[in-house]
Design an enzyme around this catalytic site. Structure first.
Site, PDB file in Angstrom:
ATOM      1  N   ARG A   1       0.843  -1.193   0.000  1.00 55.86           N
ATOM      2  CA  ARG A   1       0.000   0.000   0.000  1.00 55.86           C
ATOM      3  C   ARG A   1       0.882   1.248   0.000  1.00 55.86           C
ATOM      4  NH1 ARG A   1      -5.173   0.348   1.286  1.00 55.86           N
ATOM      5  NH2 ARG A   1      -5.111  -1.728   2.204  1.00 55.86           N
TER       6      ARG A   1
ATOM      7  N   GLU B   1      -0.005  -2.136   9.958  1.00 56.49           N
ATOM      8  CA  GLU B   1       0.582  -0.810   9.763  1.00 56.49           C
ATOM      9  C   GLU B   1      -0.432   0.317   9.950  1.00 56.49           C
ATOM     10  OE1 GLU B   1       3.385   1.654   6.621  1.00 56.49           O
ATOM     11  OE2 GLU B   1       3.448  -0.527   6.709  1.00 56.49           O
ATOM     12  N   ARG B   2      -1.713   0.084   9.630  1.00 63.98           N
ATOM     13  CA  ARG B   2      -2.716   1.138   9.841  1.00 63.98           C
ATOM     14  C   ARG B   2      -2.827   1.487  11.327  1.00 63.98           C
ATOM     15  NH1 ARG B   2      -7.634   0.659   9.356  1.00 63.98           N
ATOM     16  NH2 ARG B   2      -8.256   2.723   8.584  1.00 63.98           N
TER      17      ARG B   2
ATOM     18  N   ASN C   1      -3.198  -6.740   3.102  1.00 61.51           N
ATOM     19  CA  ASN C   1      -3.769  -5.658   2.312  1.00 61.51           C
ATOM     20  C   ASN C   1      -4.756  -6.156   1.265  1.00 61.51           C
ATOM     21  OD1 ASN C   1      -2.581  -2.911   3.001  1.00 61.51           O
ATOM     22  ND2 ASN C   1      -0.774  -4.202   3.028  1.00 61.51           N
TER      23      ASN C   1
END
Length: 294
Positions: free
Chosen positions: A48, A88-89, A122
């Protein structure tokens, strides 16, 4: 800084990596630790390239009020600190929320597992743009030496689905940027790929945006540019019957000029056309017919 606390069963299931039995939940012999955010680095295999800022801010607001419910997964870095394997978000949102630490499961995974989980996490979110998704499939194929068929099988998709996304990577860089920015949809991008003259793709992509062409309208434009539009064939004149042909020849001999007989087969009616080259030639034909003009 790492503060360890015992994991409780039922932290919530995360992704299930399709290539390994990797689960984003703590096993019985694992612990959840609070790790300083400044000791964590993003996953280098993260496909992403853009994160929805509004969505991240909503998650950050939630974290400010209630904390992070599901720990992220990290691995010890060979350089310093830790690298994110999954989550990661949550990591980015925690930084937005100005948190100092984040709950994490420290897991010793190899580079292959790290890449698999980053890509699959993702893909399962289903909000990658088409170019990011294509690059994710390409990463799996290149790094794991897989074929399109193998990637399709392991992701539960058809080979043609994977192939259609991978074809997007052959588009010009400017067009791929338009797709990333969601100015061009997947259907429009696929139609652009069918243009035979590849040098015209960028120009046509701009036209799609300027004129807000639908996929169907774009298909018509591409077909025209490719020369695939079939022109309506002109009806061929029907051949005259042997009788009419012979009659025209006899009349032509008599008058010394070209004679055509046009007949309507249904009604039996028709007309005779006698060519003449000048007024004198017309008078000659009238003499043959024994017609005198006063």
């Amino acid at each position: 800084m790492v503060n360890k606390k015992k994991s409780s069963k039922g932290l919530g299931r995360g992704i299930e990596a399709l290539f390994t039995d990797f689960k984003e939940e703590a096993a019985e012999n694992e612990t959840v630790s609070d790790i300083a955010l400044n000791e964590i680095r993003p996953n280098p295999y993260q496909p992403r390239q853009s994160f929805d800022e509004a969505g991240l801010q909503e998650l950050a607001n939630s974290i400010q009020k209630s904390g992070v419910f599901q720990p992220i997964i990290v691995k010890p870095s060979t350089v310093k600190g830790y690298e994110i394997v999954a989550g990661e978000r949550r990591f980015r949102a925690s930084k937005l929320a100005e948190k100092k630490t984040i709950p994490a499961i420290i897991r010793d995974v190899d580079q292959q597992q790290m890449m698999e989980v980053a890509v699959l996490e993702n893909l399962q979110r289903e909000d990658l743009n088409p170019i990011e998704e294509a690059e994710a499939y390409n990463t799996l194929m290149n790094n794991l030496d897989l074929t399109q068929v193998q990637v399709a099988d392991r992701l539960g998709k058809s080979r043609s689905y994977i192939a259609n996304y991978l074809r997007l990577l052959s588009l010009p860089a400017k067009v791929k940027t338009l797709i990333r920015q969601q100015q061009l949809a997947m259907g429009q991008a696929r139609t652009l790929l069918s243009l035979k003259d590849k040098s015209k793709i960028e120009e046509l992509a701009k036209r799609v945006i300027d004129q807000q062409l639908t996929v169907r309208q774009l298909e018509a434009v591409v077909a025209e540019l490719n020369g695939d539009v079939k022109k309506k064939a002109k009806p061929r004149p029907k051949k005259a019957s042997p009788f009419l042909k012979e009659s025209a020849e006899l009349l032509g001999e008599k008058f010394g000029t070209k004679v055509a007989i046009k007949a309507n087969e249904k009604s039996g009616k028709g007309k005779i056309e006698i060519n003449y080259l000048s007024n004198d030639d017309l008078n000659r034909i009238l003499d043959v017919l024994d017609i005198r003009l006063d």
